[in-house]
Design an enzyme around this catalytic site. Structure first.
Site, mmCIF file in Angstrom:
data_model
loop_
_atom_site.group_PDB
_atom_site.id
_atom_site.type_symbol
_atom_site.label_atom_id
_atom_site.label_comp_id
_atom_site.label_asym_id
_atom_site.label_seq_id
_atom_site.Cartn_x
_atom_site.Cartn_y
_atom_site.Cartn_z
ATOM 1 N N THR A 1 0.812 -1.214 0.000
ATOM 2 C CA THR A 1 0.000 0.000 0.000
ATOM 3 C C THR A 1 0.847 1.267 0.000
ATOM 4 O O THR A 1 0.568 2.207 -0.745
ATOM 5 C CB THR A 1 -0.938 0.017 1.224
ATOM 6 N N ASN A 2 1.881 1.310 0.839
ATOM 7 C CA ASN A 2 2.724 2.498 0.960
ATOM 8 C C ASN A 2 4.196 2.135 0.904
ATOM 9 O O ASN A 2 4.595 1.024 1.276
ATOM 10 C CB ASN A 2 2.458 3.220 2.292
ATOM 11 N N ASP B 1 9.574 -8.178 4.563
ATOM 12 C CA ASP B 1 9.102 -7.397 5.699
ATOM 13 C C ASP B 1 8.965 -8.271 6.943
ATOM 14 O O ASP B 1 9.316 -7.864 8.062
ATOM 15 C CB ASP B 1 7.773 -6.713 5.372
#
Length: 259
Positions: A10-11, A110
């Protein structure tokens, strides 16, 4: 200074470190088509506002779960900072943890970076809940080994599916319900209760099952954008650590051999 870049679905989050201290943090919507030049125009303006000269940035590290975004971030590092970026999970940036699952290479960077940070900061067994586009639950044992986890739809994905696949349900803002009641008196309240308290119940149930399976005390670390939203609604979080991924990148950058 270190520029850590965490590119999610998303970001894309940019964080500027001096040692282990974050001196600036900025985010932009993830778009694999965004060029290195476009990133540079945006980022250079933000650095100027903070009074930071780009020549002070001597190291860059990137973690991404969006492979198509990587090339343009590498262009940003090379063309505008004169730095060959470190890529989390690629030599010489070894996670240096045992990824004890069936397909270690499939683990998102991540989640591996979170595991590195959690083991470095919190002794013992750890469960990490990361609120992103998806919500992930990860089990890290007391030796720092990644043992596996859970992937669930993110809160906003769940809401998008609910609204997008019904004819009359309205778009609502995700927030803490005004009362603890789980019997809504109107459509909007009923939707919020279903999304919010339903998510709390899911987390509490999954964490209870993970702890039982681990069989030892496990500290629960919440990270990601929505962690704070749930912090007062449940007591399952031992720590809310919103910068866990970024700090993991800083740790990996410190451990990387000098070029």
């Amino acid at each position: 200074m270190l520029l850590a870049i965490d590119a999610g679905n998303t970001n894309v989050v940019f964080a500027l470190f001096e040692g282990r201290t974050i001196k600036g943090r900025w985010r932009i919507a993830t778009d694999p088509r965004r060029t290195g030049d476009e990133y540079a125009v945006w980022l250079m303006q933000l650095l100027t506002i903070r009074g930071i000269e780009r020549q002070r940035i001597g190291q860059i590290i990137i973690s991404t779960v969006v492979p198509r975004a990587l090339h343009n971030l590498e262009v940003l590092a090379r063309n505008y900072f004169g730095v060959e970026p470190l890529i989390a999970g690629n030599p010489p940036v070894d996670y240096a943890i045992d990824i004890d699952v069936d397909e270690p290479r499939s683990l998102g960077s991540d989640r591996a970076v979170n595991a590195v940070a959690a083991h470095a900061k919190y002794p013992g067994d750890v469960i990490i809940i990361d609120f992103g586009t998806a919500t992930t639950f990860d089990a890290i044992d007391f030796n720092g080994a990644y043992k596996g986890g859970i992937i669930a739809p993110g809160l906003n994905l769940s809401l998008d599916a609910l609204v997008g696949n019904t004819a009359k349900l309205p778009r609502i803002a995700v927030e803490v319900p005004a009362t603890p009641s789980v019997i809504g008196r109107n459509t909007e309240d009923q939707m919020l209760i279903g999304v919010f308290w339903g998510y709390v119940a899911m987390m509490e149930g999954l964490i209870a099952r993970m702890r039982a399976e681990i069989g030892r005390p496990a500290k629960v670390i919440a990270t990601g954008g929505l962690a704070v939203l749930f912090g007062e609604a449940t007591d399952i979080f031992d720590v809310i650590d919103p910068d866990l991924t970024l700090e993991g990148l800083a740790i990996l950058a410190e451990r990387a051999p000098a070029s």
